[in-house]
Design an enzyme around this catalytic site. Structure first.
Site, PDB file in Angstrom:
ATOM      1  N   ARG A   1       1.033  14.612  12.884  1.00  0.00           N
ATOM      2  CA  ARG A   1       1.555  14.311  11.533  1.00  0.00           C
ATOM      3  C   ARG A   1       1.668  15.549  10.658  1.00  0.00           C
ATOM      4  O   ARG A   1       1.047  15.682   9.615  1.00  0.00           O
ATOM      5  CB  ARG A   1       0.698  13.224  10.899  1.00  0.00           C
TER       6      ARG A   1
ATOM      7  N   ARG B   1      -8.623  -0.253   4.635  1.00  0.00           N
ATOM      8  CA  ARG B   1      -7.721   0.724   4.015  1.00  0.00           C
ATOM      9  C   ARG B   1      -6.391   0.059   3.659  1.00  0.00           C
ATOM     10  O   ARG B   1      -5.721   0.450   2.720  1.00  0.00           O
ATOM     11  CB  ARG B   1      -7.431   1.875   4.978  1.00  0.00           C
TER      12      ARG B   1
ATOM     13  N   LYS C   1       0.848  -1.207   0.000  1.00  0.00           N
ATOM     14  CA  LYS C   1       0.000   0.000   0.000  1.00  0.00           C
ATOM     15  C   LYS C   1       0.874   1.245   0.000  1.00  0.00           C
ATOM     16  O   LYS C   1       0.684   2.142  -0.811  1.00  0.00           O
ATOM     17  CB  LYS C   1      -0.883  -0.005   1.245  1.00  0.00           C
ATOM     18  N   ASN C   2       1.865   1.272   0.915  1.00  0.00           N
ATOM     19  CA  ASN C   2       2.631   2.507   1.089  1.00  0.00           C
ATOM     20  C   ASN C   2       3.619   2.746  -0.037  1.00  0.00           C
ATOM     21  O   ASN C   2       4.111   3.851  -0.205  1.00  0.00           O
ATOM     22  CB  ASN C   2       3.327   2.507   2.453  1.00  0.00           C
TER      23      ASN C   2
HETATM   24  C1  EPZ Z   1       4.567   6.757   6.259  1.00  0.00           C
HETATM   25  O1  EPZ Z   1       3.869   7.844   6.837  1.00  0.00           O
HETATM   26  C2  EPZ Z   1       3.574   5.617   6.186  1.00  0.00           C
HETATM   27  N1  EPZ Z   1       2.448   6.001   5.335  1.00  0.00           N
HETATM   28  C3  EPZ Z   1       3.082   5.259   7.583  1.00  0.00           C
HETATM   29  O2  EPZ Z   1       2.220   4.135   7.471  1.00  0.00           O
HETATM   30  C4  EPZ Z   1       4.286   4.875   8.442  1.00  0.00           C
HETATM   31  O3  EPZ Z   1       3.848   4.606   9.756  1.00  0.00           O
HETATM   32  C5  EPZ Z   1       5.293   6.038   8.445  1.00  0.00           C
HETATM   33  O4  EPZ Z   1       5.669   6.353   7.093  1.00  0.00           O
HETATM   34  C6  EPZ Z   1       6.552   5.682   9.223  1.00  0.00           C
HETATM   35  O5  EPZ Z   1       7.155   4.549   8.669  1.00  0.00           O
HETATM   36  C7  EPZ Z   1       2.592   5.977   4.001  1.00  0.00           C
HETATM   37  O6  EPZ Z   1       3.654   5.652   3.486  1.00  0.00           O
HETATM   38  C8  EPZ Z   1       1.395   6.363   3.188  1.00  0.00           C
HETATM   39  P1  EPZ Z   1       6.854   9.985   8.368  1.00  0.00           P
HETATM   40  P2  EPZ Z   1       4.544   9.325   6.851  1.00  0.00           P
HETATM   41  O7  EPZ Z   1       6.855  11.237   7.568  1.00  0.00           O
HETATM   42  O8  EPZ Z   1       5.353   9.508   5.634  1.00  0.00           O
HETATM   43  C9  EPZ Z   1       6.866  13.311  11.742  1.00  0.00           C
HETATM   44  C10 EPZ Z   1       0.278   2.886   7.777  1.00  0.00           C
HETATM   45  O9  EPZ Z   1      -0.209   2.359   8.786  1.00  0.00           O
HETATM   46  N2  EPZ Z   1       6.870  14.268  10.615  1.00  0.00           N
HETATM   47  O10 EPZ Z   1       7.996   9.010   8.192  1.00  0.00           O
HETATM   48  O11 EPZ Z   1       3.473  10.293   7.144  1.00  0.00           O
HETATM   49  C11 EPZ Z   1       5.582  12.488  11.807  1.00  0.00           C
HETATM   50  O12 EPZ Z   1       4.584  13.194  12.540  1.00  0.00           O
HETATM   51  C12 EPZ Z   1       0.842   4.288   7.851  1.00  0.00           C
HETATM   52  O13 EPZ Z   1       0.371   2.323   6.647  1.00  0.00           O
HETATM   53  C13 EPZ Z   1       7.019  15.634  10.903  1.00  0.00           C
HETATM   54  O14 EPZ Z   1       7.112  16.042  12.059  1.00  0.00           O
HETATM   55  O15 EPZ Z   1       5.497   9.187   8.107  1.00  0.00           O
HETATM   56  C14 EPZ Z   1       6.035  11.230  12.508  1.00  0.00           C
HETATM   57  O16 EPZ Z   1       6.039  11.452  13.901  1.00  0.00           O
HETATM   58  C15 EPZ Z   1       0.643   4.902   9.212  1.00  0.00           C
HETATM   59  N3  EPZ Z   1       7.045  16.505   9.866  1.00  0.00           N
HETATM   60  C16 EPZ Z   1       7.470  11.047  12.012  1.00  0.00           C
HETATM   61  O17 EPZ Z   1       7.882  12.325  11.505  1.00  0.00           O
HETATM   62  C17 EPZ Z   1       6.955  16.104   8.554  1.00  0.00           C
HETATM   63  O18 EPZ Z   1       7.008  16.951   7.650  1.00  0.00           O
HETATM   64  C18 EPZ Z   1       7.615  10.034  10.878  1.00  0.00           C
HETATM   65  O19 EPZ Z   1       6.656  10.374   9.913  1.00  0.00           O
HETATM   66  C19 EPZ Z   1       6.809  14.721   8.292  1.00  0.00           C
HETATM   67  C20 EPZ Z   1       6.776  13.820   9.341  1.00  0.00           C
END
Ligand code: EPZ
Length: 423
Positions: free
Chosen positions: A123, A401, A22-23
């Protein structure tokens, strides 16, 4: 509204096919916006999130045709005329933000609704925006929308050093950099297999990328990308989820298409708990050895560390392990919502901030429980496989989802599970 009814106790045996990730697919689909020739994705998963991304791309004027019962997606952004991603779609799926980089890189501007938070955390997308600003984009936030405009000559290559690892920000920066003038170096880049898969697809489209899967990715911008055909990588989170099923319920299951390199840290933890993990010609087999599983200490980290998306599932497994386990969630600020639901089934879990302490009990008891987010919902189903009696998991739209036909896949290896209409 659908619910899933599980009767616990049956040991599992058989094979489960693992779908495309999915991701990975949610990043590969927006990549079509970077080229005016068709992109074909094979091994696509059949999930509601994919249908939402389809709607979003179609709202921009792109063509997305689902073929072969959803396994193949034929995409074309030749006729994209709308450069605005509306809140009513973005609010349903945060990954919508991944159209931002491609739109600005190819069309020079974009208006994308801020995704807002979700159940597991605030997020924010500040790192996505900073990356585009580093490439020369002007960013304004107006009425909940990101308004991004590239310089007249287009985005330009830049050095981007992320203060911490972000999968989505790495994906947006990587896609935008493929058409930026000059060289972009992304430091502290995410190393997830989904990043590697995206880079491979972009390279097939003519992008010049090096270093994917390492902390430093270098991109030489090109004038234009062309079409390609790309097979979506196997879903490591679905894989890890189904690897846990026999660990919890007993028996042995072979996950077809599973690859050990996708789940290294996770497999090591399973082995430490006393679960057999074996590579087969068709994938990965897991089986429960005799006796109770051993307690573990799990810390979620960016890849190649233990994945946050498998934390809830691992907690379900540790509820009946022998001893006291600790799970530390270091990626998201609120990702233990499955804990109170598991406690309704008799689990003994104490949550303090980002740390959950699980004291193993001999067996869980079935109960009516509520899904709260995608991975929490599947952890409740896993727990129900070995619980005494029946468990009704409500709000399984969260589940749909990210998991194709979970009742068929688990039913196919002997679980007593069915989808029912909730009152
Ligand atoms: C991706 O989300 C995945 N989603 C998530 O999977 C996964 O949990 C996550 O990566 C971590 O591996 C998709 O790929 C669609 P991040 P993403 O940016 O990209 C903070 C699932 O269950 N952050 O790596 O949104 C954020 O809040 C989903 O399939 C900022 O602060 O995750 C988090 O605490 C859930 N500012 C951390 O970084 C930003 O601009 C990691 O988030 C971006 C992120």
């Amino acid at each position: 509204m659908d619910a899933i009814l599980v009767k616990g106790g049956a040991p599992l045996s058989g094979r489960i096919p693992i779908a495309g990730a999915k991701n990975a697919c949610l990043a590969l689909m927006p990549a079509t916006l970077l080229a005016d020739q068709p992109l074909t994705l094979t091994n696509a998963p059949r999930l509601s999130d994919i249908r939402t991304m389809t709607q979003l791309l179609q709202s921009l004027g792109a063509e997305v045709t689902s073929l072969n019962a959803g396994r193949v997606l034929a995409l074309s952004s030749h006729d994209v005329t709308v450069l605005r991603a509306d809140y009513d779609i973005v609010r349903r799926m945060r990954a919508s933000i991944l159209v931002l980089g491609p739109l600005v890189a190819r069309f020079g501007r974009a208006e994308v609704s801020l995704p807002g938070g979700c159940a597991i955390g605030a997020r924010p997308v500040d790192l996505h925006l900073k990356a585009l600003e580093a490439m020369g984009a002007e960013i304004e936030l107006i009425d909940g929308y990101v308004h991004a405009t590239a310089p007249s000559g287009g985005l330009r290559g830049a050095r981007i050093d992320f203060p911490f690892v972000s999968v989505g920000a790495t994906e947006n920066a990587l896609m935008a950099a493929t058409l930026a003038r000059g060289t972009t170096v992304i430091g502290n880049a995410a190393r997830e297999p989904e990043i590697v898969d995206l880079a491979r697809c972009l390279r097939a489209m003519g992008a010049r990328i090096e270093g994917e899967g390492t902390p430093v990715i270098t991109v030489e911008g090109v004038d234009a990308l062309h079409g390609a055909t790309h097979a979506v990588v196997a879903d490591r989170i679905e894989l890890g989820t189904y690897m846990l099923a026999p660990a919890i319920a007993g028996g042995s299951v072979e996950c077809l298409g599973g690859r050990l390199d996708l789940v290294g840290a996770f497999a090591e933890k399973l082995d430490a708990a006393g679960i057999t993990v074996e590579e087969t010609p068709l994938g990965l087999r897991t089986a429960r050895r005799n006796g109770q599983a051993k307690a573990l200490h799990v810390v979620t980290e960016p890849f190649p560390g233990f994945p946050t998306d498998l934390q809830a599932q691992m907690m379900a497994f540790l509820c009946t392990a022998d001893g006291v386990s600790v799970l530390e969630e270091r990626i998201f600020e609120n990702r233990f919502m499955h804990a109170p639901e598991l406690s309704r089934m008799g689990a003994r879990i104490a949550v303090a901030g980002g740390r959950a302490t699980v004291t193993g009990v001999p067996r869980l008891r079935g109960a009516p429980v509520m899904a709260t987010d995608l991975r929490a919902s599947v952890s409740l189903i896993l727990a129900a496989l070995a619980a005494e009696g029946e468990t009704l998991v409500r709000r399984v739209y969260h589940l749909d989802r990210g998991y194709e036909r979970v009742e068929e896949k688990l039913g196919g290896v002997g679980a007593t599970i069915e989808r029912v209409q909730d009152r």
